[in-house]
Design an enzyme around this catalytic site. Structure first.
Site, PDB file in Angstrom:
ATOM      1  N   HIS A   1       0.767  -1.285  -0.055  1.00  0.00           N
ATOM      2  CA  HIS A   1      -0.049   0.202   0.002  1.00  0.00           C
ATOM      3  C   HIS A   1       0.904   1.294  -0.023  1.00  0.00           C
ATOM      4  CE1 HIS A   1      -2.330   3.034   2.082  1.00  0.00           C
ATOM      5  NE2 HIS A   1      -3.253   2.946   1.342  1.00  0.00           N
TER       6      HIS A   1
ATOM      7  N   CYS B   1      -1.568  35.036 -16.816  1.00  0.00           N
ATOM      8  CA  CYS B   1      -0.344  34.812 -15.906  1.00  0.00           C
ATOM      9  C   CYS B   1      -0.542  34.877 -14.504  1.00  0.00           C
ATOM     10  CB  CYS B   1       0.440  36.083 -16.147  1.00  0.00           C
ATOM     11  SG  CYS B   1      -0.185  37.713 -15.744  1.00  0.00           S
TER      12      CYS B   1
END
Length: 913
Positions: free
Chosen positions: A477, A869
């Site tokens: 896991h 931006c």
């Protein structure tokens, strides 16, 4: 009449004819597991028969308050009868019972996040019958105790530790190390103990169907077992760990999980049986080798749970009883890769020498492995370049920019384990997920140290810089989840003896004892642990990444019916600019000039703002002109022949000033110390001046273009610095700088018109002084809804638009980003009032403002260019929408996001074809 099909068969009938009803393209119906089980049946692989209950059934069940949709239980009952006929066995048969597994299967892979029940159908009667039929008493009692334990925990929510403690006590009493070494009689005793634990922890009022003669009993009717197990798997879709995982990986909560009911194949029937998990290529490096783990005489949960240390898949052929199955598995590796044209992750069981395939899916892999696999599959002719580029998750590229241990530094390896997930991390040791979250929230980097992780540890794994386990293999896991998240991980550090209760680690062969809070460094690529904090370095963009990004650039820059998709960088200094060029940025999309006023220069701008003396303000302005000109010379030199968009000063005024509360405290302290009156007078005057400038809502106050009108000398100085730097490089060095000036936070066209007039006048003055011609475009930053709505009014006098989507999101929502992300957005996400943080992934309304503004401006000024931006310029999910829906020409992002944006832009281009 209900005509919704809720159950699909897979596998063969009693005569060996395939009766599969699904296929691999049906993952939204059958879940990934069910769809691929069906596909493996269709291509002739050995798959135990079964049926799949659809994802839609799960969503219908949960949305109706855990009420079964009409006809669903009847359809499942018919499917059980059909499976019994196909297998020649019946659930609960006391002489030859059919046993099944009940497994989840979401449309997207979510390893370990939801629940599974194995060996369903075992009862007291069927267990005795199975012993009579197989003469394998150890196998039957082992399977029955596993079933009771798993059913109790998964279906009834009984604490798994109650069973683990009983199991551990039996091992200690018997003097054995592993569960498989326990005798059949001991396992029989455990079955009875486990049933008692079950009965004492189930509320009879909540489960009247389990009450007989006034007391709770472990269910002896397999149909009751099956119904409760299916309901539990449905319920696990919304458990905490699954919800966290979906949020982490952008998976919708509305999809639901399918449930796969499948005839059991047993890997715990002795030395000729085994179980394992494998990958057709190495998921950590991409190397073309078989990779995985197996266990002899075990069930699949033993491998992923890490409760026994596994063996590498390559060693399977050394077991004579498993040699034929190992050959069959190698053949299936090739079949699967050729069929899926991808690296596959598989689960298998060998039952007394017979190989059974239990699952396949596209294997999770590190970014480095993804690149190598994609390139080699192109070379092998399995996929083309477009497919190779699409296979690489842009978000994964961050892994390649993760730090590595500095190999030039000297260090001693404290312990070694398996290199489960690459990258290096430094942090304080914590022993629980809760502590990892707590310490991380307090600003401390942590390494989560566990015997082995389980799905409930996900929140701690997300919070940790790195993960270390003392048990488990490369498919445990911890390893699978860490690789998926790009978190460094070292597994199977057997030298670590962890006492989580005492919060300490003792290490074989060392006098060192580690305690909670001690600093360690791990390298998940090398599988090593180092005591203390090691220096880290970043990797270069070379090799496979350079190759794939080159392919991505070819795709995104093609003129193929749509404009090229450009990628720029947000950079405020020459070092960031140079780094961005190394990362493939084409230009600077945002240079924030206010960042040049920070540090030691903050005193200069403060003097200019706060002084009442004309000469002092003039000297401060001259100094600002000098340092800004010097900065721009270096920036433009670094970016020669490339666009550099310079934004005039933008932030709220208070960001340049001292905190008035801190200044008042300092004043009181100096008064108490008896400071001279001249000093106290200056402090009082400074405090009055700052108080006079205080704003109730500075984010909507004196900032952006408004600051330029309030302090008109500032834009004059900044434009002069930009123009002077460019003229200097042209005249003195023969370079070709390409600055562009951007006016921020415009809301009305007149603001832009006046600022453009001022800027053009200054530029002409510099041209005359230097005797050079300057071509400096002047554009506007659109950050306000009004500006977007009136973009056609601003556009005729602007050379470009760039969208500041951070502020546009703030003003569209009325959210303060500085406050919202800390105060209420997490709660909104948890309560599903929002599906995503709008400051991370662009919101549809904000996107519509951008799209509308681009459309209006292109109509009014066809030659304009458009960019984004804000933070969204580096977010893959936003990039696709900004290019394909809003129609911008470029995105601009931070330097380390440039490679991500390049790849995401190529994905967007491919999606638009």
């Amino acid at each position: 009449m209900n005509d919704v099909k809720r159950v699909y068969r897979f596998g063969a009938d009693a005569a060996g004819n395939d009766v599969t009803e699904g296929r691999s393209s049906m993952n939204y119906v059958l879940g990934g597991k069910g769809a691929n089980l069906a596909e493996m049946c269709r291509i002739g692989l050995p798959v135990p028969g079964g049926f799949t209950i659809t994802c839609q059934t799960c969503t219908d069940y949960t949305s109706a308050g855990d009420t079964w949709p009409e006809g669903a239980l009847d359809e499942i009952a018919d499917a059980v009868q059909d499976l019994e006929a196909r297998m020649g066995k019946r659930l609960g048969d006391p002489t030859d019972p059919l046993l099944v597994s009940v497994r989840s299967g979401a449309p997207f892979s979510m390893p370990g996040m939801m629940d599974t029940v194995l060996n369903l159908g075992l009862t007291d009667a069927s267990a005795q019958g199975l012993i009579t039929q197989t003469a394998a008493e150890h196998f039957v009692w082992d399977s029955y105790r596993r079933f009771i334990q798993m059913f109790s925990n998964v279906v009834m929510g009984i604490d798994a530790d109650l069973f683990e403690n009983a199991l551990t006590e039996k091992r200690l009493m018997a003097g054995v190390r592993t569960d498989s070494e326990l005798s059949a009689s001991t396992l029989h005793e455990l079955v009875e103990e486990f049933k008692q634990i079950f009965c004492s922890h189930v509320d009879p009022k909540a489960h009247p169907e389990l009450v007989q003669e006034g007391r709770v009993v472990f269910p002896q009717d397999p149909k009751v077992q099956l119904k409760l197990a299916i309901e539990a798997v449905f319920g696990s879709w919304m458990n905490e760990r699954a919800s966290i995982y979906r949020k982490q990986h952008g998976i919708s909560d509305s999809l639901g999980t399918a449930v796969n009911v499948q005839a059991m194949a047993y890997g715990n029937k002795g030395e000729s049986s085994a179980t394992g998990v494998a990958f057709t290529r190495n998921p950590a490096t991409g190397e073309r080798e078989r990779y995985g783990d197996f266990l002899v005489n075990a069930q699949g949960e033993d491998v992923v749970a890490g409760i026994r240390n596994t063996e590498p898949i390559q060693d399977m052929a050394t077991y004579p009883a498993l040699a034929q199955a190992a050959d069959d598995l190698e053949r299936i590796f090739v079949i699967l890769e050729n069929h899926y044209h991808d690296m596959c992750d598989i689960e298998f069981t060998i039952e007394q020498g017979k190989l059974w395939m239990l699952q396949t899916r596209s294997g999770k892999r590190t970014a480095r492995a993804a690149l190598r696999i994609a390139i080699e599959m192109v070379e092998e002719g399995l996929i083309d370049r477009d497919t190779a580029v699409k296979r690489i998750d842009p978000s994964q590229l961050d892994q390649l920019l993760h730090p590595q241990l500095d190999t030039t530094a000297s260090f001693e390896v404290l312990a070694r384990g398996l290199n489960a997930s690459p990258g290096a991390a430094v942090g304080e040791i914590v022993f629980s997920s809760d502590d990892a979250v707590k310490r991380s929230n307090e600003g401390h980097p942590v390494i989560l140290v566990r015997w082995e992780t389980n799905p409930d540890d996900l929140k701690g794994m997300v919070a940790a810089e790195g993960i270390l386990t003392s048990h488990g293999g490369k498919t445990s896991h911890a390893a699978v989840i860490a690789r998926g998240m790009g978190t460094p991980c070292v597994c199977g550090v057997e030298a670590f003896h962890i006492d989580a209760k005492a919060k300490e680690v003792r290490i074989d062969g060392s006098d060192v004892v580690l305690h909670e809070g001690d600093l360690i460094s791990i390298d998940g690529g090398e599988g090593i642990v180092v005591l203390g904090a090691m220096p880290l370095t970043r990797a270069d963009l070379t090799g496979d990444l350079e190759t794939v990004l080159g392919w991505a650039d070819e795709i995104r820059l093609q003129e193929d019916g749509s404009h090229p998709y450009h990628v720029r960088v947000n950079a405020d200094n020459p070092d960031d600019a140079a780094l961005a060029l190394d990362f493939g940025a084409e230009a600077i999309g945002l240079c924030r000039t206010e960042h040049m006023f920070l540090g030691e220069r903050k005193n200069i701008i403060q003097t200019y703002i706060l002084s009442d003396e004309v000469q002092e303000r003039s000297r401060a302005l001259e100094e600002l002109l000098r340092v800004q000109t010097s900065d721009f010379v270096e920036m433009f030199r670094t970016m020669d022949r490339r666009d550099v968009v310079v934004r005039l000063i933008d932030p709220p005024l208070h960001e340049f000033l001292d905190d008035p509360r801190e200044l008042a405290v300092a004043l009181a302290r100096r008064e108490a110390e008896g400071a001279p009156q001249d000093e106290l007078s200056l402090l009082r005057a400074r405090l009055r001046r700052i108080d006079a400038m205080a704003e109730s809502n500075p984010m909507l106050g004196l900032r952006g273009v408004r600051l330029s009108f309030a302090f008109p000398d500032l834009p004059l100085m900044q434009v002069r610095a930009i123009a002077t730097a460019a003229a200097t490089l042209i005249r003195d060095e023969g370079l070709s700088p390409r600055p562009e000036i951007m006016v921020p936070l415009v809301s009305v066209a007149s603001e832009h018109i006046q600022m453009r007039s001022i800027a053009e006048r200054v530029i002409q003055e510099v041209e005359s002084a230097f005797g050079v011609a300057l071509d400096i475009p002047i554009g506007t930053m659109l950050e306000l809804p009004r500006a977007c709505l009136t973009a056609d009014e601003i556009a005729p006098l602007a050379d470009f638009f760039c969208f500041g989507t951070n502020d546009l999101t703030q003003t569209t929502f009325g959210f303060s980003r500085d406050d919202a992300e800390a105060k209420f957005i997490p709660a909104y996400l948890h309560q599903k009032l929002l599906t995503a943080n709008p400051f991370e992934t662009i919101d549809s309304a904000v996107l519509e403002f951008v799209r509308m503004a681009v459309s209006k401006a292109r109509t009014a000024h066809p030659g304009m260019t458009f960019g984004v931006c804000g933070e969204h310029g580096g977010d893959p999910a936003s990039i696709s929408q900004l290019f394909n829906i809003a129609g911008v020409d470029y995105v601009s992002c931070s330097p380390y996001r440039v490679p991500v944006a390049r790849l995401a832009a190529a994905h967007a281009k491919l999606a638009n074809r």
